[in-house]
Design a protein around this motif. Structure first.
Motif, PDB file in Angstrom:
ATOM      1  N   TRP A   1       0.848  -1.180   0.000  1.00 47.64           N
ATOM      2  CA  TRP A   1       0.000   0.000   0.000  1.00 47.64           C
ATOM      3  C   TRP A   1       0.884   1.230   0.000  1.00 47.64           C
ATOM      4  O   TRP A   1       1.985   1.221   0.544  1.00 47.64           O
ATOM      5  CB  TRP A   1      -0.860   0.074   1.273  1.00 47.64           C
ATOM      6  CG  TRP A   1      -1.887  -0.987   1.400  1.00 47.64           C
ATOM      7  CD1 TRP A   1      -3.201  -0.910   1.017  1.00 47.64           C
ATOM      8  CD2 TRP A   1      -1.731  -2.280   1.993  1.00 47.64           C
ATOM      9  NE1 TRP A   1      -3.850  -2.082   1.336  1.00 47.64           N
ATOM     10  CE2 TRP A   1      -2.973  -2.943   1.925  1.00 47.64           C
ATOM     11  CE3 TRP A   1      -0.643  -2.958   2.559  1.00 47.64           C
ATOM     12  CZ2 TRP A   1      -3.160  -4.227   2.419  1.00 47.64           C
ATOM     13  CZ3 TRP A   1      -0.836  -4.237   3.037  1.00 47.64           C
ATOM     14  CH2 TRP A   1      -2.083  -4.860   2.959  1.00 47.64           C
ATOM     15  N   THR A   2       0.379   2.302  -0.571  1.00 49.90           N
ATOM     16  CA  THR A   2       0.980   3.616  -0.403  1.00 49.90           C
ATOM     17  C   THR A   2      -0.068   4.519   0.224  1.00 49.90           C
ATOM     18  O   THR A   2      -1.272   4.290   0.080  1.00 49.90           O
ATOM     19  CB  THR A   2       1.446   4.243  -1.734  1.00 49.90           C
ATOM     20  OG1 THR A   2       0.343   4.304  -2.638  1.00 49.90           O
ATOM     21  CG2 THR A   2       2.591   3.459  -2.337  1.00 49.90           C
ATOM     22  N   CYS A   3       0.410   5.522   0.939  1.00 45.40           N
ATOM     23  CA  CYS A   3      -0.504   6.510   1.498  1.00 45.40           C
ATOM     24  C   CYS A   3       0.289   7.734   1.912  1.00 45.40           C
ATOM     25  O   CYS A   3       1.515   7.737   1.910  1.00 45.40           O
ATOM     26  CB  CYS A   3      -1.297   5.949   2.670  1.00 45.40           C
ATOM     27  SG  CYS A   3      -0.313   5.390   4.070  1.00 45.40           S
ATOM     28  N   ALA A   4      -0.457   8.760   2.278  1.00 46.25           N
ATOM     29  CA  ALA A   4       0.148  10.000   2.759  1.00 46.25           C
ATOM     30  C   ALA A   4       0.123  10.029   4.273  1.00 46.25           C
ATOM     31  O   ALA A   4      -0.758   9.438   4.901  1.00 46.25           O
ATOM     32  CB  ALA A   4      -0.616  11.194   2.205  1.00 46.25           C
ATOM     33  N   ASN A   5       1.091  10.729   4.849  1.00 44.58           N
ATOM     34  CA  ASN A   5       1.075  10.976   6.284  1.00 44.58           C
ATOM     35  C   ASN A   5      -0.135  11.828   6.628  1.00 44.58           C
ATOM     36  O   ASN A   5      -0.646  12.571   5.792  1.00 44.58           O
ATOM     37  CB  ASN A   5       2.357  11.715   6.705  1.00 44.58           C
ATOM     38  CG  ASN A   5       3.554  10.801   6.703  1.00 44.58           C
ATOM     39  OD1 ASN A   5       3.663   9.910   7.530  1.00 44.58           O
ATOM     40  ND2 ASN A   5       4.468  11.020   5.757  1.00 44.58           N
ATOM     41  N   LYS A   6      -0.566  11.752   7.874  1.00 46.64           N
ATOM     42  CA  LYS A   6      -1.777  12.465   8.283  1.00 46.64           C
ATOM     43  C   LYS A   6      -1.684  13.968   8.031  1.00 46.64           C
ATOM     44  O   LYS A   6      -2.687  14.600   7.744  1.00 46.64           O
ATOM     45  CB  LYS A   6      -2.116  12.182   9.741  1.00 46.64           C
ATOM     46  CG  LYS A   6      -1.102  12.676  10.745  1.00 46.64           C
ATOM     47  CD  LYS A   6      -1.515  12.325  12.153  1.00 46.64           C
ATOM     48  CE  LYS A   6      -0.492  12.820  13.160  1.00 46.64           C
ATOM     49  NZ  LYS A   6      -0.914  12.530  14.517  1.00 46.64           N
ATOM     50  N   ASP A   7      -0.498  14.522   8.090  1.00 44.87           N
ATOM     51  CA  ASP A   7      -0.325  15.951   7.876  1.00 44.87           C
ATOM     52  C   ASP A   7       0.480  16.241   6.613  1.00 44.87           C
ATOM     53  O   ASP A   7       1.042  17.319   6.456  1.00 44.87           O
ATOM     54  CB  ASP A   7       0.362  16.593   9.080  1.00 44.87           C
ATOM     55  CG  ASP A   7       1.741  16.003   9.351  1.00 44.87           C
ATOM     56  OD1 ASP A   7       2.092  14.967   8.733  1.00 44.87           O
ATOM     57  OD2 ASP A   7       2.474  16.557  10.184  1.00 44.87           O
ATOM     58  N   GLY A   8       0.492  15.276   5.699  1.00 49.93           N
ATOM     59  CA  GLY A   8       1.308  15.431   4.499  1.00 49.93           C
ATOM     60  C   GLY A   8       0.498  15.449   3.220  1.00 49.93           C
ATOM     61  O   GLY A   8      -0.678  15.086   3.201  1.00 49.93           O
TER      62      GLY A   8
END
Length: 105
Positions: A36-43
Motif C-alpha cells: 500500500w501507499t498513502c500519505a502521512n496524516k499531515d502530508g
C-alpha cells in the motif's frame, strides 16, 4: 495474542487500510505488487508511506523518521506509535482496541 498473531489477524481480516485510516493516513492505495501507499496524516505526498503485505507488515516512511533515529526496521506498529505518539505497548493496545480485540490486563 502475541505480535505475530496480531499481524496475521490484521492481514487475514484485511484491516491494514482500516488501521491506516484510524491513524490519519489518507490517499491509501493498494498496489498489485503487494503493498500500500498513502500519505502521512499531515502530508500531501500520496506515496510517502509504503506498507508491505508481508508477515512483518514492513513500513517505509520516506518523509518522516518514524524510528526516532534508531537503525531498526519499521512496521505498521511503528507507524501507529509514531502517528499517535504512543509507546510500543500503548500502540499495541490502540490497535487491539480499534480491532475490537480484548487484551489481558
Amino acid at each position: 495474542m502475541d505480535i505475530k498473531a496480531l499481524k496475521e489477524y490484521i492481514i487475514e481480516n484485511n484491516k491494514v487500510e482500516y488501521i491506516l485510516e484510524q491513524i490519519g493516513c489518507h490517499h491509501i492505495k493498494w498496489h498489485s505488487g503487494g503493498y500500500w501507499t498513502c500519505a502521512n496524516k499531515d502530508g500531501d505526498n500520496r506515496s510517502a508511506i509504503n506498507l508491505y503485505n508481508n508477515e512483518y507488515l514492513t513500513c517505509v516512511n520516506h518523509t518522516r523518521d518514524i524510528t526516532n533515529g534508531k537503525n531498526i526496521a519499521a512496521d505498521l506498529i511503528t507507524l501507529v506509535c509514531y502517528n499517535k505518539n504512543l509507546s510500543f505497548s500503548d500502540g499495541l493496545k490502540f490497535i487491539c482496541g480499534e480491532l475490537g480485540i480484548v487484551t489481558g490486563k
